[in-house]
Design a protein around this motif. Sequence first.
Motif, short mmCIF file in Angstrom:
data_model
loop_
_atom_site.label_atom_id
_atom_site.label_comp_id
_atom_site.label_asym_id
_atom_site.label_seq_id
_atom_site.Cartn_x
_atom_site.Cartn_y
_atom_site.Cartn_z
N SER A 2 55.27 24.90 -11.88
CA SER A 2 54.31 25.23 -12.47
C SER A 2 53.40 24.34 -12.69
CB SER A 2 55.01 24.62 -13.91
OG SER A 2 54.28 24.68 -15.01
N ASP A 3 52.26 25.18 -13.06
CA ASP A 3 50.61 24.29 -13.31
C ASP A 3 50.38 23.47 -14.34
OD1 ASP A 3 50.95 26.02 -16.16
OD2 ASP A 3 48.61 27.08 -15.60
N PHE A 4 51.67 22.77 -15.04
CA PHE A 4 51.61 21.94 -15.95
C PHE A 4 52.03 20.56 -14.77
CE2 PHE A 4 54.21 18.58 -18.00
CZ PHE A 4 53.14 18.42 -19.70
N VAL A 5 51.98 20.81 -13.78
CA VAL A 5 51.89 19.27 -12.41
C VAL A 5 51.10 19.82 -11.51
CG1 VAL A 5 52.54 17.49 -11.54
CG2 VAL A 5 53.99 18.69 -13.29
N GLN A 6 49.95 18.89 -11.30
CA GLN A 6 48.82 18.87 -9.92
C GLN A 6 49.25 17.70 -9.64
OE1 GLN A 6 45.27 19.70 -11.04
NE2 GLN A 6 45.06 21.73 -11.43
N VAL A 15 48.73 10.66 -6.47
CA VAL A 15 47.89 11.32 -8.03
C VAL A 15 48.33 12.72 -8.89
CG1 VAL A 15 45.81 11.61 -9.83
CG2 VAL A 15 46.23 9.91 -7.81
N ILE A 16 49.84 12.35 -9.68
CA ILE A 16 50.42 13.37 -10.17
C ILE A 16 49.48 13.51 -11.59
CG2 ILE A 16 52.71 14.08 -11.40
CD1 ILE A 16 53.87 11.79 -9.55
N THR A 17 49.36 14.30 -12.25
CA THR A 17 48.66 14.70 -13.29
C THR A 17 49.02 15.49 -14.31
OG1 THR A 17 46.18 14.57 -12.30
CG2 THR A 17 46.43 15.59 -14.10
N LEU A 18 49.73 15.66 -15.38
CA LEU A 18 49.76 16.54 -16.49
C LEU A 18 48.99 17.38 -17.06
CD1 LEU A 18 52.22 13.75 -18.38
CD2 LEU A 18 52.61 15.24 -16.29
N ASN A 19 49.15 18.30 -16.61
CA ASN A 19 47.85 19.39 -17.01
C ASN A 19 48.01 20.44 -17.56
OD1 ASN A 19 45.04 19.61 -15.24
ND2 ASN A 19 46.15 21.52 -13.96
N HIS A 20 47.76 20.00 -18.88
CA HIS A 20 48.02 21.13 -19.39
C HIS A 20 47.08 20.73 -20.99
CE1 HIS A 20 51.18 23.57 -19.17
NE2 HIS A 20 50.49 24.21 -18.01
N PRO A 21 45.00 20.11 -21.04
CA PRO A 21 44.76 19.51 -22.42
C PRO A 21 45.24 20.51 -23.08
CG PRO A 21 43.60 20.09 -20.04
CD PRO A 21 45.23 20.68 -19.62
N HIS A 22 44.95 22.00 -22.97
CA HIS A 22 45.19 22.38 -24.36
C HIS A 22 46.30 21.97 -25.58
CE1 HIS A 22 47.49 24.42 -21.33
NE2 HIS A 22 48.47 25.69 -22.15
N THR A 23 47.37 21.69 -24.75
CA THR A 23 49.12 21.29 -25.88
C THR A 23 48.62 19.94 -25.85
OG1 THR A 23 50.02 20.90 -23.61
CG2 THR A 23 50.04 23.53 -24.20
N ARG A 24 48.06 18.61 -25.51
CA ARG A 24 47.73 17.32 -25.16
C ARG A 24 48.86 16.70 -23.92
NH1 ARG A 24 44.51 14.68 -29.11
NH2 ARG A 24 46.04 13.45 -29.38
N ASN A 25 49.34 17.94 -23.88
CA ASN A 25 49.99 17.71 -22.32
C ASN A 25 51.62 17.54 -22.97
OD1 ASN A 25 48.03 17.83 -20.30
ND2 ASN A 25 47.43 15.64 -21.03
N ALA A 26 51.83 18.27 -23.77
CA ALA A 26 52.93 18.10 -23.86
C ALA A 26 54.23 18.59 -23.14
CB ALA A 26 53.31 18.82 -26.16
N ILE A 27 55.40 18.35 -23.56
CA ILE A 27 56.63 18.98 -22.69
C ILE A 27 56.98 19.93 -22.98
CG2 ILE A 27 58.51 18.39 -21.41
CD1 ILE A 27 57.39 14.92 -21.78
N ALA A 28 56.56 21.00 -23.55
CA ALA A 28 56.68 22.02 -24.15
C ALA A 28 57.61 22.96 -24.25
CB ALA A 28 55.52 23.26 -24.30
N ASP A 29 58.66 23.31 -22.84
CA ASP A 29 59.90 24.34 -22.42
C ASP A 29 59.97 23.19 -21.43
OD1 ASP A 29 57.58 24.73 -20.30
OD2 ASP A 29 57.33 26.24 -21.95
N GLU A 30 61.41 23.86 -20.35
CA GLU A 30 62.32 24.18 -19.05
C GLU A 30 60.55 24.44 -18.07
OE1 GLU A 30 64.95 23.45 -16.02
OE2 GLU A 30 64.63 23.04 -18.72
#
Length: 260
Positions: A2-6, A15-30
């Motif tokens: 998923s594009d959630f992680v880079q 370097v692991i980046t949580l990459n959903h700044p539009h959701t403040r990187n929430a762990i939103a779903d599966e």
Amino acid sequence: MSDFVQIVRDDGIAVITLNHPHTRNAIADESCIQAIVTALAEISADPALRVAVLTGAGPAFCAGGSLQSLGQLAAGEPIANEERYRNGIQRIPRAFQQLDIPMIAAVNGPAIGAGLDLACMCDIRIASTRATFAESFVKLGLVAGDGGAWLLARTLPLARAYEMALTGNAIGAQQALEWGLVSRLAEPETLMDAALTLAGAIAANPGHAVRMTKRLVDASQLNTLDSVLNLCASMQALAHTTEAHRQALRLMTEHMRSKS
């Protein structure tokens, strides 16, 4: 993935980046859960890596769960929800427990709820002076379903862990430093430089020794001294046979001779 992680790899560091700044990187779903679990398995299996840094894109580290996912759980049945936790977000702390290389959390902004727990899953935490931390579940009538109580009690003095878990109140970066939740602070613009400098100091050491040392420190939190001593003996016996150790001995011997 998923594009959630880079993931970016360079010179033994991931370097692991949580990459959903539009959701403040929430762990939103599966898909977000799976992305984190997959990333951890991938870097652990890479023999070229010695250390990893976890951070968030945008102004937040991780805002925890999403309101949408919480709403779905609130409409569910207890038995079904229990299985969703076991087979869902609880896979993340289990994946961290299996990680063979040390993980540094570079907390660039708010780490709230499951976001704080995610930071506590890391071995070392450094924070931006703009970071905030909250174990906020109790304010929503919830508990930390991802093991946050266990994590906090092993990260903070017990009274501090109780205070954060039972009030749900946020603390700032300076208070987090004073309490021992993080080991150092950096200005926002220098946070990643500080994290990479620390990662580089770890990555400069032989990879097998870094991985073994992480395992020994992890084991010391859960096992008796006798058990850890047995593990030390096994690991040290193997370490003595490595070329990295022999090379280090040669260099040290040459250095001592040059000083004499």
